[in-house]
Design a protein around this motif. Structure first.
Motif, PDB file in Angstrom:
ATOM      1  N   ARG A 250      27.105  54.583  46.011  1.00  0.00           N
ATOM      2  CA  ARG A 250      28.154  54.410  45.011  1.00  0.00           C
ATOM      3  C   ARG A 250      28.646  55.768  44.489  1.00  0.00           C
ATOM      4  NH1 ARG A 250      29.062  54.385  39.833  1.00  0.00           N
ATOM      5  NH2 ARG A 250      26.947  54.765  39.131  1.00  0.00           N
ATOM      6  N   ARG A 251      27.725  56.716  44.364  1.00  0.00           N
ATOM      7  CA  ARG A 251      28.068  58.012  43.769  1.00  0.00           C
ATOM      8  C   ARG A 251      28.731  58.981  44.739  1.00  0.00           C
ATOM      9  NH1 ARG A 251      23.695  59.966  39.315  1.00  0.00           N
ATOM     10  NH2 ARG A 251      23.305  57.944  38.365  1.00  0.00           N
ATOM     11  N   TRP A 252      28.406  58.892  46.035  1.00  0.00           N
ATOM     12  CA  TRP A 252      28.921  59.837  47.017  1.00  0.00           C
ATOM     13  C   TRP A 252      29.588  59.094  48.171  1.00  0.00           C
ATOM     14  CZ3 TRP A 252      24.203  60.663  44.585  1.00  0.00           C
ATOM     15  CH2 TRP A 252      24.124  61.832  43.806  1.00  0.00           C
ATOM     16  N   PRO A 253      30.514  59.735  48.868  1.00  0.00           N
ATOM     17  CA  PRO A 253      31.167  59.096  50.024  1.00  0.00           C
ATOM     18  C   PRO A 253      30.240  59.156  51.246  1.00  0.00           C
ATOM     19  CG  PRO A 253      32.058  61.300  49.714  1.00  0.00           C
ATOM     20  CD  PRO A 253      31.104  61.054  48.569  1.00  0.00           C
ATOM     21  N   LEU A 254      29.367  58.175  51.354  1.00  0.00           N
ATOM     22  CA  LEU A 254      28.356  58.184  52.408  1.00  0.00           C
ATOM     23  C   LEU A 254      28.670  57.156  53.483  1.00  0.00           C
ATOM     24  CD1 LEU A 254      25.147  58.390  50.189  1.00  0.00           C
ATOM     25  CD2 LEU A 254      26.465  60.276  51.209  1.00  0.00           C
ATOM     26  N   LEU A 255      28.299  57.496  54.701  1.00  0.00           N
ATOM     27  CA  LEU A 255      28.390  56.569  55.821  1.00  0.00           C
ATOM     28  C   LEU A 255      27.084  55.804  55.985  1.00  0.00           C
ATOM     29  CD1 LEU A 255      30.118  58.979  58.339  1.00  0.00           C
ATOM     30  CD2 LEU A 255      31.188  57.141  57.003  1.00  0.00           C
ATOM     31  N   GLY A 256      25.978  56.458  55.649  1.00  0.00           N
ATOM     32  CA  GLY A 256      24.676  55.828  55.791  1.00  0.00           C
ATOM     33  C   GLY A 256      23.645  56.446  54.881  1.00  0.00           C
ATOM     34  N   VAL A 257      22.666  55.628  54.505  1.00  0.00           N
ATOM     35  CA  VAL A 257      21.548  56.060  53.660  1.00  0.00           C
ATOM     36  C   VAL A 257      20.272  55.492  54.279  1.00  0.00           C
ATOM     37  CG1 VAL A 257      20.467  55.891  51.377  1.00  0.00           C
ATOM     38  CG2 VAL A 257      22.963  56.023  51.570  1.00  0.00           C
ATOM     39  N   THR A 258      19.264  56.330  54.388  1.00  0.00           N
ATOM     40  CA  THR A 258      17.956  55.886  54.871  1.00  0.00           C
ATOM     41  C   THR A 258      16.899  56.258  53.839  1.00  0.00           C
ATOM     42  OG1 THR A 258      18.575  56.126  57.188  1.00  0.00           O
ATOM     43  CG2 THR A 258      16.223  56.127  56.704  1.00  0.00           C
TER      44      THR A 258
ATOM     45  N   HIS B 279      31.029  64.974  54.770  1.00  0.00           N
ATOM     46  CA  HIS B 279      30.940  66.341  54.242  1.00  0.00           C
ATOM     47  C   HIS B 279      29.517  66.699  53.829  1.00  0.00           C
ATOM     48  CE1 HIS B 279      35.272  66.283  54.303  1.00  0.00           C
ATOM     49  NE2 HIS B 279      35.225  65.133  53.655  1.00  0.00           N
ATOM     50  N   ARG B 280      29.133  67.961  54.053  1.00  0.00           N
ATOM     51  CA  ARG B 280      27.748  68.396  53.814  1.00  0.00           C
ATOM     52  C   ARG B 280      27.337  68.303  52.352  1.00  0.00           C
ATOM     53  NH1 ARG B 280      30.388  73.329  54.621  1.00  0.00           N
ATOM     54  NH2 ARG B 280      30.239  74.689  52.821  1.00  0.00           N
ATOM     55  N   ALA B 281      28.223  68.643  51.423  1.00  0.00           N
ATOM     56  CA  ALA B 281      27.837  68.637  50.009  1.00  0.00           C
ATOM     57  C   ALA B 281      27.398  67.242  49.580  1.00  0.00           C
ATOM     58  CB  ALA B 281      28.977  69.140  49.132  1.00  0.00           C
ATOM     59  N   ALA B 282      28.138  66.233  49.974  1.00  0.00           N
ATOM     60  CA  ALA B 282      27.782  64.858  49.595  1.00  0.00           C
ATOM     61  C   ALA B 282      26.450  64.459  50.225  1.00  0.00           C
ATOM     62  CB  ALA B 282      28.883  63.890  50.015  1.00  0.00           C
ATOM     63  N   ALA B 283      26.237  64.804  51.484  1.00  0.00           N
ATOM     64  CA  ALA B 283      24.970  64.455  52.157  1.00  0.00           C
ATOM     65  C   ALA B 283      23.793  65.145  51.487  1.00  0.00           C
ATOM     66  CB  ALA B 283      25.043  64.815  53.643  1.00  0.00           C
ATOM     67  N   LEU B 284      23.957  66.425  51.168  1.00  0.00           N
ATOM     68  CA  LEU B 284      22.870  67.176  50.528  1.00  0.00           C
ATOM     69  C   LEU B 284      22.577  66.653  49.122  1.00  0.00           C
ATOM     70  CD1 LEU B 284      23.871  70.747  51.716  1.00  0.00           C
ATOM     71  CD2 LEU B 284      21.753  69.532  52.321  1.00  0.00           C
ATOM     72  N   GLU B 285      23.610  66.436  48.332  1.00  0.00           N
ATOM     73  CA  GLU B 285      23.411  65.951  46.967  1.00  0.00           C
ATOM     74  C   GLU B 285      22.809  64.552  46.961  1.00  0.00           C
ATOM     75  OE1 GLU B 285      27.151  66.289  44.924  1.00  0.00           O
ATOM     76  OE2 GLU B 285      27.173  68.461  45.137  1.00  0.00           O
ATOM     77  N   ALA B 286      23.300  63.682  47.823  1.00  0.00           N
ATOM     78  CA  ALA B 286      22.772  62.317  47.883  1.00  0.00           C
ATOM     79  C   ALA B 286      21.301  62.311  48.297  1.00  0.00           C
ATOM     80  CB  ALA B 286      23.603  61.471  48.849  1.00  0.00           C
ATOM     81  N   THR B 287      20.937  63.169  49.226  1.00  0.00           N
ATOM     82  CA  THR B 287      19.540  63.240  49.655  1.00  0.00           C
ATOM     83  C   THR B 287      18.649  63.724  48.520  1.00  0.00           C
ATOM     84  OG1 THR B 287      20.160  63.577  51.956  1.00  0.00           O
ATOM     85  CG2 THR B 287      17.953  64.290  51.315  1.00  0.00           C
ATOM     86  N   SER B 288      19.111  64.709  47.784  1.00  0.00           N
ATOM     87  CA  SER B 288      18.346  65.196  46.637  1.00  0.00           C
ATOM     88  C   SER B 288      18.195  64.095  45.587  1.00  0.00           C
ATOM     89  CB  SER B 288      19.037  66.423  46.049  1.00  0.00           C
ATOM     90  OG  SER B 288      18.245  67.008  45.047  1.00  0.00           O
ATOM     91  N   PHE B 289      19.278  63.388  45.310  1.00  0.00           N
ATOM     92  CA  PHE B 289      19.231  62.254  44.385  1.00  0.00           C
ATOM     93  C   PHE B 289      18.227  61.214  44.873  1.00  0.00           C
ATOM     94  CE2 PHE B 289      20.604  57.891  43.677  1.00  0.00           C
ATOM     95  CZ  PHE B 289      20.706  57.824  42.300  1.00  0.00           C
TER      96      PHE B 289
END
Length: 152
Positions: free
Chosen positions: A69-77, A100-110
């Motif tokens: 919901r917070r980031w434009p993600l294609l997938g979450v594991t 985009h890398r920023a969203a992937a990195l931030e979402a992973t940290s979250f």
């Protein structure tokens, strides 16, 4: 954007390569991940994780959904192990795919910050001298999760 959510609690080892390949196949420009392993040292011989099956998966799915919901993600594991684990064994995988890398990195940290504090696991450490102890919540883990604000 509707993200592909993969949430699993298991005893088996985590095939990190296969999980990252699955996220890469979603066609984004970035995949970020965090793999946690059982720490050694201090005489630790094992870590045992207990959980409440229905509750744990539901909370992990909520955390994964919040990331999407917070980031434009294609997938979450989000994959977390339970049972008896030895030092050096994988315990958790948090990963995200995005254009985009920023969203992937931030979402992973979250994901890892919230999994660490919000997913109901109980951890017990076992030591070479025969002693054991339950792992208490850590203030720095709570502070890391708090920087993301409340879950929606």
């Amino acid at each position: 954007m509707s993200a592909d959510l993969r949430v699993i609690v298991q005893t088996a080892d985590i095939d990190v390569g296969a999980e990252l390949a699955r996220l890469e196949a979603l066609g984004g420009g970035a995949v970020a991940s965090f793999t946690g392993v059982v720490r050694g040292g201090g005489g630790l011989t094992a870590l045992e994780l207990e959980h409440h099956p229905g509750l744990t998966e539901a909370m992990m799915r909520k955390i994964a959904g919040e990331a999407a919901r917070r980031w434009p993600l294609l997938g979450v594991t989000a994959i977390h192990r339970h049972g008896r684990l030895l030092p050096g064994q994988r315990i958790v995988l948090a990963a995200a795919a995005s254009p985009h890398r920023a969203a992937a990195l931030e979402a992973t940290s979250f994901l890892i910050d919230w999994l660490k504090t919000g997913a109901p696991f109980w951890k017990k450490e076992y030591f070479g001298d025969g002693s054991s102890r339950w792992v208490e919540a850590r203030a720095d883990d709570d502070a890391a999760a708090a920087r993301w604000g409340a879950q929606g």
